[in-house]
Design a protein around this motif. Structure first.
Motif, mmCIF file in Angstrom:
data_model
loop_
_atom_site.group_PDB
_atom_site.id
_atom_site.type_symbol
_atom_site.label_atom_id
_atom_site.label_comp_id
_atom_site.label_asym_id
_atom_site.label_seq_id
_atom_site.Cartn_x
_atom_site.Cartn_y
_atom_site.Cartn_z
ATOM 1 N N LEU A 201 0.851 -1.197 0.000
ATOM 2 C CA LEU A 201 0.000 0.000 0.000
ATOM 3 C C LEU A 201 0.882 1.242 0.000
ATOM 4 C CD1 LEU A 201 -2.510 -1.310 2.654
ATOM 5 C CD2 LEU A 201 -3.098 -0.801 0.289
ATOM 6 N N SER A 202 0.310 2.351 -0.456
ATOM 7 C CA SER A 202 1.112 3.571 -0.594
ATOM 8 C C SER A 202 1.420 4.189 0.766
ATOM 9 C CB SER A 202 0.361 4.591 -1.453
ATOM 10 O OG SER A 202 -0.744 5.068 -0.723
ATOM 11 N N ASP A 203 2.470 5.015 0.778
ATOM 12 C CA ASP A 203 2.851 5.712 1.997
ATOM 13 C C ASP A 203 1.702 6.621 2.467
ATOM 14 O OD1 ASP A 203 4.914 6.326 3.908
ATOM 15 O OD2 ASP A 203 5.036 8.296 2.974
ATOM 16 N N GLY A 204 1.038 7.270 1.494
ATOM 17 C CA GLY A 204 -0.076 8.165 1.823
ATOM 18 C C GLY A 204 -1.206 7.427 2.515
ATOM 19 N N HIS A 205 -1.408 6.160 2.122
ATOM 20 C CA HIS A 205 -2.452 5.363 2.752
ATOM 21 C C HIS A 205 -2.170 5.215 4.256
ATOM 22 C CE1 HIS A 205 -5.385 2.140 3.346
ATOM 23 N NE2 HIS A 205 -4.429 1.495 3.991
ATOM 24 N N PHE A 206 -0.899 4.954 4.584
ATOM 25 C CA PHE A 206 -0.571 4.759 5.999
ATOM 26 C C PHE A 206 -0.670 6.065 6.799
ATOM 27 C CE2 PHE A 206 1.513 1.004 4.136
ATOM 28 C CZ PHE A 206 0.812 0.045 4.843
ATOM 29 N N VAL A 207 -0.379 7.198 6.130
ATOM 30 C CA VAL A 207 -0.558 8.485 6.814
ATOM 31 C C VAL A 207 -2.038 8.684 7.147
ATOM 32 C CG1 VAL A 207 -0.330 10.993 6.615
ATOM 33 C CG2 VAL A 207 1.472 9.519 5.725
ATOM 34 N N SER A 208 -2.907 8.336 6.166
ATOM 35 C CA SER A 208 -4.356 8.459 6.427
ATOM 36 C C SER A 208 -4.773 7.546 7.574
ATOM 37 C CB SER A 208 -5.165 8.053 5.197
ATOM 38 O OG SER A 208 -4.917 8.931 4.173
ATOM 39 N N VAL A 209 -4.261 6.302 7.545
ATOM 40 C CA VAL A 209 -4.589 5.365 8.630
ATOM 41 C C VAL A 209 -4.117 5.941 9.970
ATOM 42 C CG1 VAL A 209 -4.124 3.062 9.579
ATOM 43 C CG2 VAL A 209 -4.583 3.331 7.147
#
Lengths: 72, 560
Positions: free
Chosen positions: B383-391
């Motif tokens: 998954l993208s880095d941005g996805h983990f920031v959102s999480v």
């Protein structure tokens, strides 16, 4: 984090300066209109000198850590 | 205007000072959002913190509810013995983290303590540690929140629900916006405010008492027993107000619980991992230790001054029965005694800042561990880095909401407050030997690490249940039937640590270790650490660790 960030010490300086003004003002008012608050050792007028101290510390931080116009 | 039943009231200037604090912490959160685009920014503050910022944040994250109110009350109850939690219960461990353990946390580039366990031992140890940490942080955050609301209700008469929701929404906003960067920046601000808001109490208190010597004389007049010596009265369980023996302080607190907390509790270690380089990461706990040594001046000394100038404070139950004041209120009572208009607002802001820094520390650490050590391993697809920031942002909100639930749970079952130290002995004491053996002994195996950690945690909880079911078990666990709750926690932590170490070593000797090539950067004997010989003496962390240790020894001798 490529953008130039304002130092946390600048924010601290800003807050301490405003706090110093408020506390010094309250201390001076208490000096002029005494008897409204019964704290122990009221005659030391801690609010006056503590407020002045906060202003000095705050201004030192504001000057030393002010945002620079030309970043890296 | 003073609310009925409250200890004091704030005037317009005081209220402006408190309100301005909330405005500034939120403004910092909104300002820092633009700097937190990647996972590294959000979860690790970009790894760009100076040693001073990381070090102050390291100490401030620990200056939560129990620190300010709790230890001031404890010093009224137990005297200067409470200072052990700031000196032997903190300084050696902080220096040990800086000099011995930090290089491995930093060089391994781990994002968390469970992350280190994954690199060293594998997924099982990581998952166990992450789950325990998640439960503990949410509980601690809720307890912080409830403690703050309770203090504001008792001191100012504020509605408990209003305080819980306003403080938690503020923390959720600024941590969700700016991540660890925002938490760290606000912790530094909070640290400064705590000092400037609380420092006047011991200063004016010492003037009123007539100096240290006169304060001690007044305490001796007011109370029987030794309240002003650190070591003289702990040669026997019955000679001191805490009911503790020096072995509990030295081995239980100094060698196990504090080592466990300051070197493996991710809440504090996360702040140091955000340092910009290895030297800064090593200096941060040393700077933190220097400031930690001074905290008794604003926490323990007000309690001692209370013994001198305000005798008559009693325990919570007696205060409720008689309508008097409890020693749990000693700090706000001292504020009301000495702080006039404006200064009182600053003092209350210091208290709120302390509570919020503890809460934010828990929430930001929870978001990191939940995202990287629980959520990410469950997702098989990249998954993208941005996805983990959102999480991470959603986890922050979720963590705060669960903490609010915990705060209401604590409200219903107030005795949960007593279990805070017990939580540390459940989850932190066994973690210390797991991490330490992993870093220092290359023979430690994945199975040894996992089973040792599990055995230590289960045995600690088991000992706690044993004493609850059969109180006579206290004489076996705490070595004395007269031991009090604090002493029981110390010894339970010690035993669970020894059990963890014993099981880890035994299982490791029976199982196959990893090849040395897989341990580079994780284990001392398999890693070449960067040399510091090119640094001048005054830039070497070891030199400053030595300076702090000398001051620590001096303080213990001074108050012997």
């Amino acid at each position: 984090m490529a953008k130039k960030m304002i130092s946390i010490w600048f924010f601290i300086g800003l807050l301490l300066t405003v706090y110093g003004v408020l506390i010094l003002g309250a201390g001076i008012y208490d000096l002029i209109v005494p008897g409204r608050h019964n704290v122990v050792l009221r005659e030391l007028h801690a609010g006056v000198w503590w407020g002045a101290l906060l202003i000095v510390i705050g201004i030192v931080y504001l000057v030393f850590f002010r945002p620079k116009r030309t970043g890296k | 205007m003073q609310n009925p039943g409250s200890l004091m009231s704030l005037n317009g200037v005081d209220m402006a000072i408190v309100a301005l604090y909330f405005v500034v912490v939120l403004a910092i959160g909104f300002y820092l959002k633009r700097f937190t685009k990647t996972g590294n920014d959000f979860f690790m503050a970009g790894r760009e913190m100076t040693s001073w910022v990381a070090g102050l944040s390291f100490v401030a994250a620990n200056l939560g509810a129990l620190e300010l109110m709790g230890w001031a009350a404890s010093s009224y109850q137990y005297g200067i013995l409470a200072a052990h939690w700031y000196w032997i219960g903190a300084i050696p461990a902080m220096l040990f983290l800086a000099i011995v353990m930090m290089p491995f946390y930093y060089i391994s580039k781990t994002h968390s303590v469970p992350g280190y366990l994954q690199l060293r031992y594998g997924n099982s140890s990581r998952s166990l540690s992450a789950l325990c940490f998640g439960v503990m942080t949410v509980l601690m955050s809720g307890i912080n929140m409830y403690s703050m609301a309770l203090v504001l209700k008792v001191v100012l008469g504020w509605d408990i629900h209003f305080s819980i929701w306003v403080s938690s929404i503020t923390v959720a906003l600024y941590v969700a916006l700016g991540g660890l960067l925002s938490a760290i920046f606000n912790e530094v601000l909070q640290f400064v405010l705590i000092w400037l808001g609380a420092l006047l109490i011991p200063i004016i208190g010492l003037i009123e008492a007539g100096g240290w010597g006169n304060m001690v004389a007044k305490i001796q007049q007011n109370f029987q027993g030794d309240y002003t010596h650190l070591w003289r009265s702990i040669g026997s369980f019955s000679d001191n107000p805490m009911g503790i023996h020096w072995t509990g302080i030295v081995f239980g607190l100094g060698a196990v619980l504090s080592m466990g907390y300051w070197t493996t509790d991710f809440l504090v270690v996360q702040r140091v991992l955000a340092a910009k380089d290895l030297r800064s990461a090593k200096m941060a706990p040393i700077i933190g230790a220097g400031f930690k040594m001074m905290v008794p001046f604003i926490v323990i000394l007000p309690g001692l001054l209370g013994l001198a100038v305000m005798p008559g404070l009693v325990g919570e139950a007696e205060a409720l029965a008689t309508g008097g004041h409890s020693y749990n209120e000693v700090l706000p009572l001292m504020m009301g005694r000495y702080l006039g208009p404006g200064l009182l607002g600053l003092g209350i802001t210091a208290l709120i800042a302390g509570f919020m820094s503890g809460m934010a520390g828990n929430v930001s650490a929870f978001a990191t561990v939940w995202t990287y050590d629980i959520y990410k391993p469950l997702r098989k697809k990249p998954l993208s880095d941005g996805h983990f920031v959102s999480v991470g942002r959603w986890c922050t909100i979720l963590g705060v909401l669960v903490s609010i639930g915990t705060a209401y749970l604590v409200m219903e079952f107030a005795s949960i407050m007593d279990y805070v130290q017990a939580l540390f002995s459940f989850f932190i004491a066994p973690l210390f030997p797991t991490v330490l053996l992993g870093m220092l002994w290359k023979r430690t195996t994945s199975a040894g690490g996992f089973w040792g950690l599990l055995a230590g945690t289960v045995s600690s909880i088991g000992m706690w249940i044993w004493v609850k079911v059969d109180p006579s078990a206290l004489r076996i666990i705490a070595l004395s039937p007269g031991a009090k709750a604090m002493a029981e926690n110390m010894y339970r932590g010690l035993w669970s640590c020894l059990i963890c170490a014993g099981v880890t070593i035994a299982v490791s000797l029976l199982t196959k270790p990893k090849p040395e090539s897989a341990l580079n950067g994780l284990v001392r004997s398999c890693t070449v650490l960067p040399s510091e010989k090119h640094l001048t003496l005054f830039r070497r962390p070891a030199f400053w660790a030595g300076v702090v240790f000398v001051v620590f020894v001096f303080l213990n001798v001074l108050f012997w």
